[in-house]
Design a protein around this motif. Structure first.
Motif, PDB file in Angstrom:
ATOM      1  N   LEU A 240      59.235  -8.660  24.588  1.00 17.78           N
ATOM      2  CA  LEU A 240      58.877  -9.747  25.509  1.00 17.78           C
ATOM      3  C   LEU A 240      57.628 -10.485  25.034  1.00 17.78           C
ATOM      4  N   ALA A 241      56.634  -9.724  24.623  1.00 18.98           N
ATOM      5  CA  ALA A 241      55.394 -10.344  24.132  1.00 18.98           C
ATOM      6  C   ALA A 241      55.661 -11.228  22.923  1.00 18.98           C
TER       7      ALA A 241
ATOM      8  N   GLY B 169      58.175 -15.096  18.113  1.00 16.24           N
ATOM      9  CA  GLY B 169      59.392 -15.730  18.625  1.00 16.24           C
ATOM     10  C   GLY B 169      59.145 -16.801  19.664  1.00 16.24           C
ATOM     11  N   ALA B 170      57.894 -17.176  19.868  1.00 20.28           N
ATOM     12  CA  ALA B 170      57.583 -18.180  20.894  1.00 20.28           C
ATOM     13  C   ALA B 170      58.376 -19.464  20.656  1.00 20.28           C
ATOM     14  N   GLY B 171      58.996 -19.966  21.728  1.00 25.01           N
ATOM     15  CA  GLY B 171      59.784 -21.189  21.625  1.00 25.01           C
ATOM     16  C   GLY B 171      61.241 -20.957  21.297  1.00 25.01           C
ATOM     17  N   LYS B 172      61.615 -19.711  20.979  1.00 25.34           N
ATOM     18  CA  LYS B 172      63.011 -19.372  20.669  1.00 25.34           C
ATOM     19  C   LYS B 172      63.696 -18.832  21.922  1.00 25.34           C
TER      20      LYS B 172
ATOM     21  N   VAL C 222      66.356 -13.004  26.074  1.00 31.58           N
ATOM     22  CA  VAL C 222      67.180 -14.209  26.180  1.00 31.58           C
ATOM     23  C   VAL C 222      66.495 -15.141  27.171  1.00 31.58           C
ATOM     24  N   ASN C 223      66.103 -16.298  26.670  1.00 30.17           N
ATOM     25  CA  ASN C 223      65.383 -17.281  27.492  1.00 30.17           C
ATOM     26  C   ASN C 223      64.176 -16.656  28.197  1.00 30.17           C
TER      27      ASN C 223
ATOM     28  N   HIS D 287      54.693 -13.747  33.994  1.00 28.23           N
ATOM     29  CA  HIS D 287      55.821 -14.679  33.871  1.00 28.23           C
ATOM     30  C   HIS D 287      56.903 -14.435  34.903  1.00 28.23           C
ATOM     31  N   ASP D 288      56.889 -13.253  35.504  1.00 25.83           N
ATOM     32  CA  ASP D 288      57.880 -12.952  36.544  1.00 25.83           C
ATOM     33  C   ASP D 288      57.263 -12.005  37.561  1.00 25.83           C
ATOM     34  N   PRO D 289      56.414 -12.517  38.442  1.00 21.30           N
ATOM     35  CA  PRO D 289      55.672 -11.658  39.379  1.00 21.30           C
ATOM     36  C   PRO D 289      56.528 -10.915  40.380  1.00 21.30           C
TER      37      PRO D 289
END
Length: 199
Positions: free
Chosen positions: A16-17, A24-27, A45-46, A196-198
């Motif tokens: 995830l990081a 992988g940022a932006g992929k 994924v996304n 990113h997902d609290p």
């Protein structure tokens, strides 16, 4: 305490990081594999960790790729390519090595047994990565862990061989790169999980 708690495995957090703020940022489709004491993986994924139907998605260590191969889980990718496996095979063969890097150095110095162990590592790992490319078609494949990051040329060799394993149409898609966040990627991933997902 009334405070919400999230629980996640270390390879998934590292994935995830790397997917959100690392290599992988932006992929959208980021495959992560750590090759260290063991072999662990994560797929994002996304920007979301893929868990599968029962939570066992990406538990790849016991993927059997070699009939009657080395022990641990007999013939599993972890029993071939992990630092523990490389070192154990070398020690069992009479090569004194404290870690996989020393097996690599012995191979480089001409030890035939060490060469065979490293050859098995490259070959079976690239077979396995080629399979993952065929199944998952990631945009980027990130390798981490002491074996992948500290053995000179390891990632480049695995990428070259993986390109030889896939369909010709897939060759240009094979991009295997080192992790960007180092040993803190699991901690960074834990922060990402919350920020990113609290929920």
């Amino acid at each position: 305490t009334g405070v919400k708690v999230a629980l996640e495995n270390d390879a998934n957090l590292a994935a995830l990081a790397e997917a959100l703020v690392g290599a992988g940022a932006g992929k959208h489709f980021v495959q992560f594999l750590t090759i260290s004491t063991g072999v662990g993986a994560g797929l994002c994924v996304n920007g979301k960790i893929y868990h599968g139907a029962k939570g066992f998605g990406q538990e790849v260590a016991n993927s059997i790729v070699w009939r009657d191969g080395p022990s641990l889980k007999k013939g599993s990718i972890e029993s071939i390519a992990s630092g523990t496996a490389i070192t154990k095979r070398a020690n069992d063969a009479g090569i004194s090595a404290a870690h996989a890097g020393e097996v690599y150095e012995a191979a480089k110095a001409g030890n035939e047994t060490a060469k065979e162990i490293m050859e098995d590592t490259y070959e079976y790992l690239s077979n396995f990565l080629g399979t993952l490319y065929g199944v998952l078609d990631p945009e980027i494949f990130i390798l981490s862990g002491s074996v992948a990051l500290k053995i000179p040329g390891f990632i480049k060799e695995v990428e070259k061989r993986t390109k030889e394993k896939v369909y010709d149409a897939l060759k240009e898609n094979v991009k295997i790169i080192p992790a960007a966040l180092g040993e803190d990627c699991g901690l960074i991933g834990a922060a990402c999980l919350i920020l990113h997902d609290p929920s």
